[in-house]
Design a protein around this motif. Sequence first.
Motif, short mmCIF file in Angstrom:
data_model
loop_
_atom_site.label_atom_id
_atom_site.label_comp_id
_atom_site.label_asym_id
_atom_site.label_seq_id
_atom_site.Cartn_x
_atom_site.Cartn_y
_atom_site.Cartn_z
N UNK A 2 0.82 -1.20 0.00
CA UNK A 2 0.00 0.00 0.00
C UNK A 2 0.86 1.26 0.00
N UNK A 3 0.29 2.33 -0.52
CA UNK A 3 0.94 3.63 -0.44
C UNK A 3 0.62 4.25 0.91
N UNK A 4 1.62 4.88 1.55
CA UNK A 4 1.40 5.63 2.78
C UNK A 4 1.31 7.10 2.40
N UNK A 5 0.14 7.67 2.63
CA UNK A 5 -0.14 9.02 2.15
C UNK A 5 -0.46 9.91 3.35
N UNK A 6 0.28 10.97 3.51
CA UNK A 6 0.01 11.94 4.57
C UNK A 6 -1.05 12.92 4.10
N UNK A 7 -2.11 13.08 4.92
CA UNK A 7 -3.21 13.97 4.57
C UNK A 7 -3.34 15.03 5.67
N UNK A 8 -3.45 16.29 5.26
CA UNK A 8 -3.54 17.38 6.23
C UNK A 8 -4.82 18.20 6.11
N UNK A 9 -5.65 17.86 5.13
CA UNK A 9 -6.90 18.59 4.90
C UNK A 9 -8.08 17.69 5.25
N UNK A 10 -8.89 18.05 6.26
CA UNK A 10 -10.02 17.20 6.65
C UNK A 10 -11.09 17.08 5.56
N UNK A 11 -11.06 18.00 4.59
CA UNK A 11 -12.03 17.94 3.50
C UNK A 11 -11.49 17.21 2.28
N UNK A 12 -10.34 16.58 2.42
CA UNK A 12 -9.76 15.82 1.30
C UNK A 12 -10.76 14.73 0.88
N UNK A 81 -2.19 8.61 6.52
CA UNK A 81 -1.62 8.95 7.82
C UNK A 81 -2.06 10.35 8.21
N UNK A 82 -2.69 10.50 9.37
CA UNK A 82 -3.21 11.80 9.80
C UNK A 82 -2.89 11.99 11.28
N UNK A 83 -2.92 13.25 11.73
CA UNK A 83 -2.75 13.47 13.16
C UNK A 83 -4.11 13.28 13.85
N UNK A 84 -4.09 13.02 15.17
CA UNK A 84 -5.34 12.72 15.89
C UNK A 84 -6.40 13.82 15.76
N UNK A 85 -5.98 15.08 15.75
CA UNK A 85 -6.94 16.18 15.65
C UNK A 85 -7.66 16.15 14.32
N UNK A 86 -6.94 15.89 13.24
CA UNK A 86 -7.58 15.81 11.94
C UNK A 86 -8.52 14.61 11.86
N UNK A 87 -8.10 13.49 12.44
CA UNK A 87 -8.96 12.31 12.46
C UNK A 87 -10.28 12.61 13.15
N UNK A 88 -10.20 13.37 14.25
CA UNK A 88 -11.42 13.72 14.98
C UNK A 88 -12.30 14.64 14.16
N UNK A 89 -11.72 15.58 13.43
CA UNK A 89 -12.51 16.49 12.60
C UNK A 89 -13.21 15.74 11.47
N UNK A 90 -12.55 14.73 10.94
CA UNK A 90 -13.14 13.95 9.84
C UNK A 90 -14.25 13.04 10.34
#
Length: 272
Positions: A2-12, A81-90
């Motif tokens: 699998x590809x490991x992709x860092x995401x920083x936008x909750x609206x991605x 891969x996301x930080x916990x705050x972004x995971x919560x927003x999503x």
Amino acid sequence: MADLITVEDPDDPRLTDYTGLTDVELRRRREPAEGLFIAEGEKVIRRAREAGYAMRSMLLSAKWVDVMRDVIDEVPAPVYAVDPELAERVTGYHVHRGALASMQRKPLPTAAELLGGARRVVVLESVNDHTNIGAIFRSAAALGMDAVLLSPDCADPLYRRSVKVSMGAVFSVPYARLETWPKGLESVREAGFTLLALTPDDKARSLDETAPHTMDRVALMLGAEGDGLSRQALMAADEWVRIPMSHGVDSLNVGAAAAVSFYAVTTGRPTP
């Protein structure tokens, strides 16, 4: 791999499978329609994969990447891969276990397909609490029930909460929906099952007296928390059974009642 992709936008848009996980009505409509369900936590994700469910993607906080490395290396699906705050927003909640996976549903078998090879089944009527569904599946797996049949209005066993409470046992016990209710119970009887309706009614015989473990094929019927089985379902049963109570208690939570009655109908059966 699998590809490991860092995401920083909750609206991605790539995170769409994980949006609004706390909105029960939205997810109840959306997940079956889109053919997906959400597995939460390392153990549940691994059990879903072991049960043959295909992975669409994973959503991981950084500290879980190493824990899930073997899965990441084995699956072709993208891993976000996301930080916990972004995971919560999503998702709409704090993802305590730090690992979510979007899994592809499988086509459900028919009731007839399940009944052909079963001897001990549970039939649920209008059980629409996801926690109770999860608890019942966990007990069904642990105590050797062969299959679960759901009335048309029962909750989805693959809803996130049900899967989580069951600790992945929803992947171990096959289930199907009866297309009509209570008419669909006739097909269960025609398959050679004795229909036992669990009820606290004084007219019911105790499970000890009924000795369901000695019967060839048993379908144990359970109703929703509080209301229990409907009058129509009770009238469709071959016999009413009850769990003896003490100290003025009239009934148990449906999850607890399921565990007690599953033991009663499976005791003495050969261990699989």
